[in-house]
Write a protein that holds these residues in place. Sequence first.
Motif, mmCIF file in Angstrom:
data_model
loop_
_atom_site.group_PDB
_atom_site.id
_atom_site.type_symbol
_atom_site.label_atom_id
_atom_site.label_comp_id
_atom_site.label_asym_id
_atom_site.label_seq_id
_atom_site.Cartn_x
_atom_site.Cartn_y
_atom_site.Cartn_z
ATOM 1 N N THR A 68 -19.846 -18.242 87.706
ATOM 2 C CA THR A 68 -20.742 -18.317 86.539
ATOM 3 C C THR A 68 -21.959 -17.414 86.730
ATOM 4 O OG1 THR A 68 -21.917 -20.224 87.464
ATOM 5 C CG2 THR A 68 -20.012 -20.676 86.050
ATOM 6 N N GLY A 69 -21.863 -16.527 87.710
ATOM 7 C CA GLY A 69 -22.970 -15.627 87.989
ATOM 8 C C GLY A 69 -23.123 -14.555 86.915
ATOM 9 N N GLN A 121 -10.360 -17.944 96.400
ATOM 10 C CA GLN A 121 -11.260 -17.418 95.384
ATOM 11 C C GLN A 121 -10.845 -16.031 94.899
ATOM 12 O OE1 GLN A 121 -15.461 -17.718 96.579
ATOM 13 N NE2 GLN A 121 -15.548 -19.349 95.053
ATOM 14 N N ASP A 160 -19.841 -17.264 93.010
ATOM 15 C CA ASP A 160 -20.186 -18.074 91.840
ATOM 16 C C ASP A 160 -19.586 -17.413 90.594
ATOM 17 O OD1 ASP A 160 -21.213 -19.734 89.959
ATOM 18 O OD2 ASP A 160 -23.313 -19.137 90.235
ATOM 19 N N GLN A 179 -19.106 -18.413 99.262
ATOM 20 C CA GLN A 179 -18.377 -18.651 98.016
ATOM 21 C C GLN A 179 -18.973 -17.804 96.887
ATOM 22 O OE1 GLN A 179 -15.595 -20.965 97.820
ATOM 23 N NE2 GLN A 179 -15.861 -20.571 100.028
#
Length: 1448
Positions: A213-214, A353, A211, A209
């Motif tokens: 918010t990376g 995603q 992220d 997955q």
Amino acid sequence: MKAVVVSTTPRMLVLLATGMMMLLHSIVPSHARSSVASSSWWLHGLDGVPFLLERRRRRGGNINKHRSSSSNKFTQGSSSSSSSSRQQRILEFGDYVDPTYNCPPTTTCPIVCVASMEDCPSDALCPGTHPESILNPDHEYELCADGTCSDLTAGESCDPDATSPCGCDALPFVCAKQIDLYPTCLTRFQTQYDTESECLAEQEDSLPQVDFTGPIFLACYIGLSAVTLVMLVWCAWNQRWASVSGSTVPLEGAKLKSMEEEDVARVSTTQKMRNGISSSPTTASTNNEVERTWTQTGYTSTNIIGMSIYYLVVLAHLIIQFLLLALTVEYYVQQEAITTSIFGSQQFYDEEQVLMAFEITWMVGFGWCFFLKYPVSIHSLFLRRCLPKDANYIAVTAPVQSIVDNYKNDYIVKLLATLSRIFHGVLSFVYSDTSQRLTQGVHVTFCKVKVDAKTGSRYFYFRYRRYIFDATQNKYIPGCWDIQQDEKRTIGHWLNRSYLYEGLSNEEASMRRGIVGPNVLDLKKPTIIMSIANEFSKPFYLYQNFLVWTWAPYWYYYMAIVNTVVRITGGLVVALFQYMSDMSLYQLVVTEGTAMALRGGEMVTIDQTEIVPGDIVRLAVGETMQSCSNNDRHQSNSNGILAFATQPGLAYFDMAVLQAKRLLVDESALTGEVHPIAKTPLVIADADLAYNLEANKSSTIYAGSIILECGDGQGTDGDLAIVTKTGSFTTKGKFLSDVLSYQRHRFKFDSEVKLVLVVLASEAIILFSLVLSWNEDAWVFSWLYAMFVVGTVLPPLLPTVFVVSVGISCKRLQDKKITCTDSRGILVAGKVQRVFFDKTGTLTKQGLEFQPSDEAKEESSLLKRGLAVCQDLHLSNDGSLVGPSVDRIGFLASSAALVDDNTVRHEGEDIVFLKRFEFDHERMTQSVIVKRGEEIITYVKGSPEAIRKLCSESSLPMNFSEISRQSARDGIYQLAMATSTYKCDKAMNEVHRDDIEKDLEFVGFVNFQNSLKEDSPAVIEELRHGKIGCVMITGDNVLTGVHIATQVGIIDADCAVVIGNSIQIDGQIEWVNFSDDSPAVPSENTTLALTGEVWNHLVRHDPKTAIDLAKRTGVFGRCTPHDKVSIVSTFVEMGDIVLMCGDGGNDCGALKAAHVGIALSDAEASMVAPFTSLDKSIKSVTQVLKEGRCALASALASYKYMIIYGQVESINQVINAYFYITFTEWCWVFMDGLWSISMAFSLPLARAAKKITELRPTASILGPQTLSSACGILLINFLFLVFALIALWQQDWFQCRKWGSTDLSAVLDIGDNYESSVIFIVSGYQYIASAAALNFGYSFRSNWFRNYVFVFLFCLWTAFQFAATLSNSAFSCIWRVNCDNDHVVRSVTSTEPDYIKNAYNSTVMPMEFRGLLVGLMVANLILVCAWDYFIVNKMMRKCGRKVAITNK
């Protein structure tokens, strides 16, 4: 899989050709086709050739997601080692189809996937089951990797390339495929199906997955937010916090008043006229107020901060587009269709995603880019305000003025104005826009400041006019050099030899050029590339660009290509028409050549662009005078003449003739004047006077004129002229500037189209929300479905329909020898309510016939002498007379001879001209002073009314008025002649008209007969039959006008005509009967005729009455050019759509003031009117009106079709979203590509109706007729779609074949169902039926069958749709309608024919139901055609006509 890219265009051609072959194949009886492979080889010739991406077969999915499988139809009869081609075809897919349509259906059970072969259920092993065969238990079978069973005993073997169709890696083996009742399948293997669903869910959960918010994502969020914040802070600092004092100053001379605009009587506004308020006293103040609203603001691009932010914003734009591309590619990497990621390596492993990342990028990018469409340009947003002296950009703020706005009180306009103020007010606040360019009705244009390389002067061009920086005033001023006022030079100074033969010095010429610039109109040559770039930079294409991106992922990339082709096609069509229009104007503007000019006493050849005001130029240099004659117009002369090049003899600048022997020019392109005009040099008699354009008109050569004949002297002995104006300040330059900066008359649809966009946008938002709320699947899939709906609500071709219709009509007019310089005027012509005609040369023939009088012989001799000398004629090189036709005909009747331009021989004696005054339209007189022997005599010729005022009463006949009025009543064009002995003590150079046009002795009347043109009565009759008001405006006697108007049919022969004859001493109007001059009173039952004097009196003192009387007036007589402008403008302001048709220079103002102007001229393109009739026939009036009505009706028909197309498809999309289905690939291609383009672009091909009817096409897209047509067709279409779906739901065989999936992610699988088949069949034909309903010609276009291209396409697509509905063949399988695995063909994105993906392995419907669908399509076609033809265009028109009569 490896991605393969091929050319799109050849592929589309192949597809179209294949479609035609499919139609032929579909009509071949099924029994005549031995096998699919042999009979439809052409359908499979491209099998294995990838389109762009090689589709990966969808892997895995639970029972709800993957309800079909690729199983083989197993039969015992395949004992032979060699199978037929049909059996080989079956073995490729092998899914069993129940031929009985029973419920529940027998089908191939969904595949059973297990961890090892030992885990297969005992009833899922080879040889399997088959309802139509008895299996041989003695044979040995092998289970293949794809779940098929091979009969080893019969010599069969498994395909070594076969792979397992199982999607879960933990369950890689597939058990033997079974055939059973579908419910029984679910009962038998439910445990295995549940296990597979859990396995797939665990597998999906185990995917890596991303992220969101990376660091990378945070950098994107923070970066875009920071750029936006910095941009807004910069705007506030630049415009508000650190605004530079003095950066904004008035711009003077931006609006140069034309002759018509200076006419006080015309400028009154509609509201003042209706309220009875005279506008004359306020005109000057009004114009000054308008002038003060033009401002100039300095900006510079040399600041580092602003330009840095600008480049950051541009970079952000590019990054957004790059991310959309990269994420699209990443989607197909995740789908295993592409192996290489733009990011370098695969970043997303989960389909949801990658789609989420794409959609977030799309929403942020669209909002951000749309937000940046508000400024004039992105670049202008980051220019730093500064003083004009430091600026390299000048922002010109100009008032937005509409020529006419008849709907300003309309609720639609008020609503839109309110919404616009709110929207733009918010954005103005956000951007700190202090210009309030939209909320206050102004327009801002950023002009690039340039530096003259020779003089170093700073300048810019605005609306093709040059402005130079004046350091003393610290602002830019018009770059115009006034050679009279600036240097206080008189005509005598020009004629002085020291100036005439010296010219300008090079230093003086260079200084002046720095002010006025090159002698060109600043217009870049149009290129098709620039036209395309300008078109695609419009905000609508930003919206379309982002909508195309929504189709790019999700296996709809082929639709992204189709939509791109559609949008590019529409944009290219608009750009092409705009390019052709721009190019025709450019050809009027740009010329090339050289001129001979005196510089420092020497005659030099220089480029005409280097000429400046004050230059002395030679009009002719060559071996013979023929160097500038008509015979040499297309030949180049090595010695040159004035501005020889693209058109020899073309004048490139305004000039005053100083020295000439014989000079003839053609001004038809400027004024419409059909006869050559002789020009004479300025005379030394006017030495103390300043040159005046109007007073010295006979000595002025206008830019754009063609020199037909000129002297052949060499050097300074030739014909010389002084340049008075260059560039955009010439007469031609002003005309062209008006044309190029033209703001066309507004129509109702101009305002309504904005409201339509608001309504459609609101609908798109509502439907978007509904689709999102209905769908239970992940929001990333629902979002795409919802965006597909949004994309069809606002059709991509909507902006093109008006342009296409206008362009087609414009081309047809050109074929009829009617040129058009402003194609947008064609739509306005479709609504014309009143036509104004000039008389002489328009309704009547250009020539006149002299009518001898009955006077005494001695008077006749004196009269003939007056005709011989009171004229403005000149000899051409071939000895023919050149000049006004009246002068020429009268001169020939006098039996005199023109010896030269200064001498006339009459009755054996020579008469010498001492001074001439040409005909003045305001005075209505023409005068001359001649010497006959030792006697100096004055002759004055003019209208009887004007001559009577100049003569002594004793010399006038007692019945002067009766003779004059009776002649006029009989249709005689009458002039009067008077004479006197010259008694003035002044020198001849000091004599003015007022000195000689007084105390005259009446000589007699000069009568001419003016014959009607042969086609005039027929044209007037056709116009009146069409309820179009016809009015004559003439400079002749009003009685003559009434006579001609009665002959031609403008006034009925039995109609009582009351004439507003004159203004009495007490200010009252004298009303008389036409028949006997008896006193009369105007009434509702009489037709009025007014003189120009009466009209001007009414306009000044009682404008409300002027409007009331104008509506009942058929003839306006004794009108000056200004009177014509005033009359036409009044009707425009009243709200009438007005056409003016004229031929001479005195019609120029009226031609420009009307909504539609038609000049009868042999000039290739007249600059005074948008239309020019090259054959000078008034039939051009009816032709323009017919084409205008046709164009307007076609544009509205195409517009309605595009709206209906968008609404039909939106309804389809919403229904599809509700049922979790979609259309198959070729369905989308036909609906969004072939059908929409072909129907929309063929509708405007209908030709104009042969007759003009009393009805006019509507110009309202929100009016009752347009709305009832579009809404009625939509309602009928919707009801038939509902009926079709209800009929489907009522079918017994359908009850067990309903689509039950709620998985939108399987986009390649959810199109094979009966619901989507029925929706496509019925609603797909509605695309065609709706266009058929809108193809009716009614009163404005030719009949339905005369639009041959449309009829062909209608028949072609109807045959396609009916064949696909009725047949079960490879042809119907193109759209996967009535299709099974025996006939499937490859889809757009597949490399091989793809099996039917539903639980029943078929979309074939019973023949009875297919017949029902065909019946519904036929009924739908009949009803929509009947609704539009009988209800909308018959009953509603009658109702509208009754309402109009009642209101009137």
